[in-house]
Design a protein around this motif. Sequence first.
Motif, PDB file in Angstrom:
ATOM      1  N   VAL A 257       0.862  -1.175   0.000  1.00  0.00           N
ATOM      2  CA  VAL A 257       0.000   0.000   0.000  1.00  0.00           C
ATOM      3  C   VAL A 257       0.896   1.221   0.000  1.00  0.00           C
ATOM      4  O   VAL A 257       1.734   1.395   0.897  1.00  0.00           O
ATOM      5  CB  VAL A 257      -0.921   0.013   1.239  1.00  0.00           C
ATOM      6  N   LYS A 258       0.746   2.073  -0.998  1.00  0.00           N
ATOM      7  CA  LYS A 258       1.576   3.271  -1.133  1.00  0.00           C
ATOM      8  C   LYS A 258       0.824   4.447  -0.514  1.00  0.00           C
ATOM      9  O   LYS A 258      -0.364   4.646  -0.802  1.00  0.00           O
ATOM     10  CB  LYS A 258       1.895   3.531  -2.601  1.00  0.00           C
ATOM     11  N   THR A 259       1.478   5.219   0.329  1.00  0.00           N
ATOM     12  CA  THR A 259       0.836   6.317   1.046  1.00  0.00           C
ATOM     13  C   THR A 259       1.711   7.557   1.022  1.00  0.00           C
ATOM     14  O   THR A 259       2.888   7.518   0.633  1.00  0.00           O
ATOM     15  CB  THR A 259       0.560   5.933   2.528  1.00  0.00           C
ATOM     16  N   THR A 260       1.134   8.654   1.493  1.00  0.00           N
ATOM     17  CA  THR A 260       1.880   9.904   1.592  1.00  0.00           C
ATOM     18  C   THR A 260       2.922   9.875   2.695  1.00  0.00           C
ATOM     19  O   THR A 260       3.758  10.779   2.779  1.00  0.00           O
ATOM     20  CB  THR A 260       0.913  11.070   1.844  1.00  0.00           C
ATOM     21  N   LYS A 261       2.904   8.860   3.547  1.00  0.00           N
ATOM     22  CA  LYS A 261       3.907   8.744   4.618  1.00  0.00           C
ATOM     23  C   LYS A 261       4.887   7.606   4.374  1.00  0.00           C
ATOM     24  O   LYS A 261       5.744   7.337   5.207  1.00  0.00           O
ATOM     25  CB  LYS A 261       3.192   8.512   5.956  1.00  0.00           C
ATOM     26  N   GLY A 262       4.733   6.892   3.256  1.00  0.00           N
ATOM     27  CA  GLY A 262       5.610   5.758   2.974  1.00  0.00           C
ATOM     28  C   GLY A 262       4.823   4.532   2.580  1.00  0.00           C
ATOM     29  O   GLY A 262       3.591   4.517   2.616  1.00  0.00           O
ATOM     30  N   ASP A 263       5.527   3.482   2.179  1.00  0.00           N
ATOM     31  CA  ASP A 263       4.902   2.257   1.713  1.00  0.00           C
ATOM     32  C   ASP A 263       4.765   1.251   2.850  1.00  0.00           C
ATOM     33  O   ASP A 263       5.615   1.180   3.749  1.00  0.00           O
ATOM     34  CB  ASP A 263       5.737   1.621   0.591  1.00  0.00           C
ATOM     35  N   ILE A 264       3.678   0.455   2.786  1.00  0.00           N
ATOM     36  CA  ILE A 264       3.448  -0.596   3.775  1.00  0.00           C
ATOM     37  C   ILE A 264       3.249  -1.913   3.028  1.00  0.00           C
ATOM     38  O   ILE A 264       2.275  -2.071   2.282  1.00  0.00           O
ATOM     39  CB  ILE A 264       2.205  -0.318   4.647  1.00  0.00           C
ATOM     40  N   ALA A 265       4.164  -2.854   3.224  1.00  0.00           N
ATOM     41  CA  ALA A 265       3.976  -4.192   2.686  1.00  0.00           C
ATOM     42  C   ALA A 265       2.915  -4.907   3.517  1.00  0.00           C
ATOM     43  O   ALA A 265       2.880  -4.768   4.745  1.00  0.00           O
ATOM     44  CB  ALA A 265       5.293  -4.962   2.729  1.00  0.00           C
ATOM     45  N   CYS A 266       2.025  -5.644   2.852  1.00  0.00           N
ATOM     46  CA  CYS A 266       0.923  -6.266   3.601  1.00  0.00           C
ATOM     47  C   CYS A 266       0.434  -7.518   2.901  1.00  0.00           C
ATOM     48  O   CYS A 266       0.778  -7.777   1.742  1.00  0.00           O
ATOM     49  CB  CYS A 266      -0.234  -5.283   3.762  1.00  0.00           C
ATOM     50  N   GLU A 267      -0.380  -8.288   3.633  1.00  0.00           N
ATOM     51  CA  GLU A 267      -0.984  -9.505   3.089  1.00  0.00           C
ATOM     52  C   GLU A 267      -2.397  -9.249   2.570  1.00  0.00           C
ATOM     53  O   GLU A 267      -2.821  -9.857   1.587  1.00  0.00           O
ATOM     54  CB  GLU A 267      -1.024 -10.593   4.159  1.00  0.00           C
ATOM     55  N   LYS A 268      -3.133  -8.358   3.241  1.00  0.00           N
ATOM     56  CA  LYS A 268      -4.518  -8.096   2.854  1.00  0.00           C
ATOM     57  C   LYS A 268      -4.835  -6.622   3.058  1.00  0.00           C
ATOM     58  O   LYS A 268      -4.260  -5.967   3.933  1.00  0.00           O
ATOM     59  CB  LYS A 268      -5.489  -8.957   3.670  1.00  0.00           C
ATOM     60  N   VAL A 269      -5.789  -6.122   2.264  1.00  0.00           N
ATOM     61  CA  VAL A 269      -6.227  -4.735   2.348  1.00  0.00           C
ATOM     62  C   VAL A 269      -7.746  -4.706   2.491  1.00  0.00           C
ATOM     63  O   VAL A 269      -8.453  -5.470   1.829  1.00  0.00           O
ATOM     64  CB  VAL A 269      -5.815  -3.940   1.084  1.00  0.00           C
TER      65      VAL A 269
END
Length: 817
Positions: free
Chosen positions: A189-201
Motif C-alpha cells: 500500500v503506497k501512502t503519503t507517509k511511505g509504503d506498507i507491505a501487507c498480506e490483505k487490504v
Amino acid sequence: MTFPTQAQIVVIGGGIIGCSTTYHLARDHKADVVLLEQGKLTSGSTWHAAGLVGQLRSSASITRVLKYSVDLYKTLKDETGLETGWKMTGCLRLATNQDRWTEFRRLATTAKSFGMDMHLLDAAEVKRMWPLMEVSDLVGASWLPTDGQASPSDITQSLAKGARMHGAKLFEEVRVTGFDITDGRITTVKTTKGDIACEKVVNCAGQWARQVGAMAGIDVPLQPVKHQYIITEKIDGLAADAPTIRDPDRRTYFKEEVGGLVMGGYEPNPLAWDTGLSGGDVPDDWEFRLFDDDFDHFEQHMTQAIARVPALEHIGVKQMINGPESFTPDGNFILGSAPECKNMFVGAGFNAFGIASGGGAGWVLAQWVVDGEAPLDLWVVDIRRFSGLHRDRRWVCDRTLEAYGKHYTIGFPHEEYLSGRPAIVSPLYDRLNSHGAVFGSKLGWERPNWFAPDGTEPKDIYSMGRQNWFAPVGDEHRHVREHVGIFDQSSFAKYEVSGPDAARALDWICANDVSKPAGRLTYTQLLNTRGGIEADLTVARLSDDLFYVVTGTGFRTHDRAWIADHIPDNFDVSIEDITETYGTLSLMGPNARKVLAAVTEADVSNAAFPFGHVREIGIAGATVRALRVTYVGELGWELHIPIEATGKVFDALMASGTPHGIRPVGYRALESLRLEKGYRAWGSDITPNDTPFEAGLGWAVKLRKNTDFVGRRALEKINGAPLKKRFAGFTVDDPDIVLVGRETILRNGEPVGYLSSGGYGYTVGKNIGYGYVRNADGVDDDFLGSGDYELVVAMEKTPARIHLEPLYDPKGDKVKG
C-alpha cells in the motif's frame, strides 16, 4: 508512533466501518492491523450521520448483523470507558393507508420469525407515546422497542480506542496513493507517509471507496447523494426518551436530540453529488465539510413534518446538515472480497444506515478477511452481486437515485426498478415484445416475467394482494403442464472451464461427482468450509478437458469468482465467461420432444438422449448445445445457441411447435412450476447457512466417493447425526392468502422456523411455501410428520399442511422419458 513499513492487514478509512473492522480484527483475531485515515477519524460521512439505529431487515443474516450492532453499542463503554451515546428509545413506524398497514403486519411477522418482538399499535396508543404527534390520519403503527439512536462520532472514537487497546495501530493524516500489485494480489500500500507491505487490504473508505478500489482495478459501485436533515431548538413537552419516528408515507424521520428534534427524509427527487458523473472524483480534502443549505429542496420534508408534528411550525432551526452519503444501486451495502483482486476486501456504501450497521458489519467483515469466506449468508450485501454493468457510472447514478427515492416507499412484492432500462437484451427482445411480454430486469438483462393476453395492458400493477398478472401466469403455467412452453433464459451465466487439470479442479470444487464421461451433465452445489451451499449450478462435460457451467443470472460474478478462487495453485485450468456468446431457450412440456424432433435431424428419443445428458445438435443451421434437464418438472431441454442464431432457432421452434400448442412463457410461471416440483432456489431456499443434508440435497453429495472436496470435512462431521433443521414444503388452502416468504411456521402452536420462499401452485390449486423446520433436539421424519402446522401470514394464523415430497410428480415419461 513510528509509521510501519509492513503489516498483516491494512484498513483504509477511519469512519465507523473502518474502525469497527479494525477493532474486530484486533480483538477477535489478534491480527497485526494498521488503519489509515486521510484526514481525522469520522471526518468523512460518519460525523454528520443522523444516528438512527434500526435492526429489522428482510434478511435474517442482516438482521443478525444489526442486532449485533445494538448489543455492541450497549456494552462498548464498559470496555473502553468512552460513551457511545446509545439510547434504546424504540422506534415507531407510522402507517396511513391499508397497503402500508399490510406491509407492517408482514414486517411484524418477519420480526417474530427472526426472534424480535414488534408490536402493532393503534393511533390512540401512538398518541399516548408521542403526545406532540398528529395522529388523525394513522391506520396504525409498528413499535420495535429495542431500536434506538446513538452518537456516530462517539461510537467511532470508542471503537478506535478499543482497537488500540487490542494492539491495532491507527494513523490519521495519511492518504493512500496507490498499490503495488503482483499476480493479482496487492503486495504494498503506497501512502503519503511511505509504503506498507501487507498480506490483505480492507477498503472502508466511505465515499472514497470507489476511488480507492479503482487504484487496484476494482469496481465499487457507489454514488454520493446529498442528504439533508435539520436540528431544531428545544420543543416544550418533548420527552428525552421519546421514541424515534419513521413516517414513510410522509417520507420523513425524527429523533430527539437535546430537547429538540432531528428531522430528515428521503425525497423522490434526490440530488446526486455530480462530482462523480463527469469523470471526476470526490475531493480528497472533503474533511468535516458540508454542502450549502438547500431549503428549497428540503421544503417538501418540512411541509410533511409540520403536518405530523405541528409544534415544528413555531420552532427555530439550530442547524441544517447537508452532506454526502454513499448509496448503492440496490439500497444494500457492500461487503466482501473483490472479484478483481485476490486480497482486497470492501466495506462501503451503507446507504445512510452505516451507524446501525457499523458494529455488526465490522464483526462479519473481519471474520471474512481472516477466513477468506463470509461467516454467514451475506449474499444480499456481497460485492459479487454486481457485474460489469456496474462500471457504467451514469447507470449506477440513475439506479442509485431511484433506490434512494424508494427508501420509504411501500415494498410491494415483485416490484421492479425502472431506471437504466433496457440495459441488456437478448436477440428475442422485439419478438417477445410482440407477444405481449412484460419484462423484468436481472443484473441488467431484460427478461419476460409474463405475457399479457390480448386486451390486457402489458404492465405490472402492484398491490399487497393478488396482482394483475396472477391469472395470465396461471394460464402460462397450465400450458407448460399440458402442452409445451418456450422460455428465453439467455441471461443465464455461462462459463467454459478447460485445461489439462479442469476435471481435477472441478472435482475439488463441486460437491457432486462431475467426473462423468463426456456427454453427461451434473447438478451440483459448491460448498464453503462449513458445508454451507455457496452456489448451485449445472456442469456439462463436453470433452475430457472442457466443461460447460451454467448458473443463474444474478450469480454471474459470484459463481465465477468462487470457482476461480478455489482452483488449487499450480493447476493448469482456465475459466472463461461466455455469457454473451450463447443465448438460451428452454423448451419444456409434454410435447417438447415432438417440437424438437421436428427441427433437428438428431435422435432426441429417450434411448438416444436420456435425462442428464448433453449433446450438440443442429437446429436451423446452428450447432446447439442441448442439455436434457428441467427446472419445471416436465420433459424438456435447455438449448444453448450461438447468440447470433438465437432468433433463427426461436423462429424454427415456434413454427414447428404450432401444431403442438407452443407459446412463450415467462419467469413468474417458471417460479410457480418449480415450487410445485420442490426445486430449491439459491439465495432463498438454499444459502451459505444451509448444508445439503438440511436442504434435502444429500443425494447430490459424493461422500461415498473417496475424493476430497471443499466442505467435505464439515459434512463428514454431521453425516448421520440428528439434523437440527430440515427443509419442508407447506400448502395453504385459503385462496385469499398470499405467501411471499418469511412467514412464521408454527408446529403445535410454537414457532419452529419461517418460510424461505412462497407463491402459488396452479396445478395443485394451493398456496405453496418452503422453509426450514428447526428443533434443537433434532428434526426427523417422525418429528415433522407428527405436528399440527400453521403459518403466520401478516400476523394472522392460517392452517397449513406439511409436505416432504414434491407436490407435483408427473407419471409416465414427462421428465425422464
